[in-house]
Scaffold this motif. Structure first.
Motif, mmCIF file in Angstrom:
data_model
loop_
_atom_site.group_PDB
_atom_site.id
_atom_site.type_symbol
_atom_site.label_atom_id
_atom_site.label_comp_id
_atom_site.label_asym_id
_atom_site.label_seq_id
_atom_site.Cartn_x
_atom_site.Cartn_y
_atom_site.Cartn_z
ATOM 1 N N ARG A 12 -2.002 13.903 -10.729
ATOM 2 C CA ARG A 12 -2.950 13.736 -9.599
ATOM 3 C C ARG A 12 -4.187 14.224 -10.339
ATOM 4 O O ARG A 12 -4.445 15.249 -10.980
ATOM 5 C CB ARG A 12 -2.699 14.734 -8.788
ATOM 6 N N ARG A 37 -1.361 1.016 -12.768
ATOM 7 C CA ARG A 37 -1.527 0.281 -11.738
ATOM 8 C C ARG A 37 -0.015 0.088 -10.795
ATOM 9 O O ARG A 37 0.080 0.140 -9.706
ATOM 10 C CB ARG A 37 -2.177 -1.126 -11.801
ATOM 11 N N CYS A 38 0.807 0.133 -11.867
ATOM 12 C CA CYS A 38 2.253 -0.199 -11.247
ATOM 13 C C CYS A 38 2.491 1.048 -10.416
ATOM 14 O O CYS A 38 3.632 1.046 -9.820
ATOM 15 C CB CYS A 38 3.233 -0.608 -12.339
ATOM 16 N N ARG A 39 2.065 2.206 -10.819
ATOM 17 C CA ARG A 39 2.406 3.466 -10.234
ATOM 18 C C ARG A 39 1.488 3.554 -9.012
ATOM 19 O O ARG A 39 1.494 5.078 -8.582
ATOM 20 C CB ARG A 39 2.308 4.486 -11.358
ATOM 21 N N ALA A 40 0.915 2.912 -8.713
ATOM 22 C CA ALA A 40 -0.375 2.899 -7.502
ATOM 23 C C ALA A 40 -1.407 3.736 -7.782
ATOM 24 O O ALA A 40 -2.180 4.174 -6.957
ATOM 25 C CB ALA A 40 0.489 3.310 -6.270
ATOM 26 N N TYR A 41 -1.874 3.782 -9.150
ATOM 27 C CA TYR A 41 -3.032 4.638 -9.289
ATOM 28 C C TYR A 41 -4.257 3.584 -9.024
ATOM 29 O O TYR A 41 -4.343 2.309 -8.911
ATOM 30 C CB TYR A 41 -3.183 4.831 -10.899
ATOM 31 N N THR A 42 -5.465 4.185 -8.498
ATOM 32 C CA THR A 42 -6.550 3.549 -8.320
ATOM 33 C C THR A 42 -7.721 3.934 -9.135
ATOM 34 O O THR A 42 -7.948 5.380 -9.466
ATOM 35 C CB THR A 42 -7.022 3.701 -6.916
#
Length: 63
Positions: A12, A37-42
């Motif tokens: 985080r 991105r696969c881990r939903a990071y923006t």
């Protein structure tokens, strides 16, 4: 640079640092971005991250 290792260390409020003077950095960037991105990071720019503040060089900013 190992893309899996770099992506695995992200947490985080992570601001991964990579330096282009190291031979493996630039080739690893696409895999790092893909993994995060696969881990939903923006991904956002520093300006967007700091908004509505207007950061100025030489100042210390806390998120």
């Amino acid at each position: 640079m190992d893309a899996r290792l770099s992506a695995g260390r992200a947490g985080r409020y992570a601001r991964p640092a990579a330096h282009e003077r190291h031979a493996g950095t630039i080739p690893a960037v696409p895999d790092i971005i893909s993994g995060l991105r696969c881990r939903a990071y923006t991904f956002v720019t520093v300006s967007r991250l700091m908004a509505p503040a207007k950061p100025r060089p030489g100042e210390v900013h806390r998120l």
